[in-house]
Design an enzyme around this catalytic site. Structure first.
Site, PDB file in Angstrom:
ATOM      1  N   ILE A  15      -6.395   8.065   2.484  1.00 48.47           N
ATOM      2  CA  ILE A  15      -6.702   7.170   1.379  1.00 48.47           C
ATOM      3  C   ILE A  15      -5.534   6.200   1.204  1.00 48.47           C
ATOM      4  O   ILE A  15      -4.402   6.622   0.941  1.00 48.47           O
ATOM      5  CB  ILE A  15      -6.945   7.952   0.069  1.00 48.47           C
ATOM      6  N   GLU A  16      -5.820   4.922   1.358  1.00 46.36           N
ATOM      7  CA  GLU A  16      -4.835   3.866   1.152  1.00 46.36           C
ATOM      8  C   GLU A  16      -5.134   3.220  -0.200  1.00 46.36           C
ATOM      9  O   GLU A  16      -6.273   2.835  -0.464  1.00 46.36           O
ATOM     10  CB  GLU A  16      -4.943   2.834   2.272  1.00 46.36           C
ATOM     11  N   ILE A  17      -4.125   3.149  -1.048  1.00 49.67           N
ATOM     12  CA  ILE A  17      -4.267   2.501  -2.359  1.00 49.67           C
ATOM     13  C   ILE A  17      -3.338   1.302  -2.353  1.00 49.67           C
ATOM     14  O   ILE A  17      -2.140   1.450  -2.070  1.00 49.67           O
ATOM     15  CB  ILE A  17      -3.934   3.461  -3.515  1.00 49.67           C
ATOM     16  N   SER A  24       0.794  -1.222   0.000  1.00 52.79           N
ATOM     17  CA  SER A  24       0.000   0.000   0.000  1.00 52.79           C
ATOM     18  C   SER A  24       0.828   1.273   0.000  1.00 52.79           C
ATOM     19  O   SER A  24       1.954   1.294   0.484  1.00 52.79           O
ATOM     20  CB  SER A  24      -0.882   0.047   1.261  1.00 52.79           C
TER      21      SER A  24
END
Length: 126
Positions: free
Chosen positions: A119-121, A108
């Site tokens: 916001i974690e992608i 991540s």
């Protein structure tokens, strides 16, 4: 009893900046529905958008911009996500780092949207 998440609601104080972030940076589609409502669509889910002070009823007891902590699984490799974030001028707060997701380990990066939501992608890790 519960199968999956259909949608969630994001409250923003910065509608135009919020739309730019979720459409231009995150690659979601903007859709309009109902009486002037807006949502971001991705996959089989969506995020309904409320503007602070103009929320639709019923709503959360204390709708507050910047109170969300969301994790999204990317449709492209994380290295492509990092490159896109750089192209769009979005600062990475942390990562890439290994985390534990709902179904597996994930790799991540963390960013903030215009309302300071975390916001974690992520990408699934083998």
């Amino acid at each position: 009893m519960i199968d999956h998440l259909d949608h969630l609601v994001l409250t923003t104080s910065h509608e135009e900046a919020c739309i730019r972030f979720y459409v231009d940076v995150m690659g979601m589609s903007l859709e309009s529905f109902g009486a002037g409502r807006k949502a971001f669509r991705f996959g089989n889910q969506k995020i309904n958008l409320h503007v602070k002070g103009h929320e639709f009823e019923p709503k959360a007891q204390l709708p507050t911009p910047g109170s969300l902590d969301l994790c999204f699984i990317a449709s492209v490799p994380l290295d492509e996500v990092v490159a896109r974030l750089g192209e769009k001028g979005v600062a990475i707060l942390e990562g890439p780092v290994m985390r534990t997701g709902a179904t597996s380990r994930i790799r991540s990066v963390y960013v903030r949207d215009p309302d300071q939501n975390l916001i974690e992608i992520s990408e699934l890790s083998p």
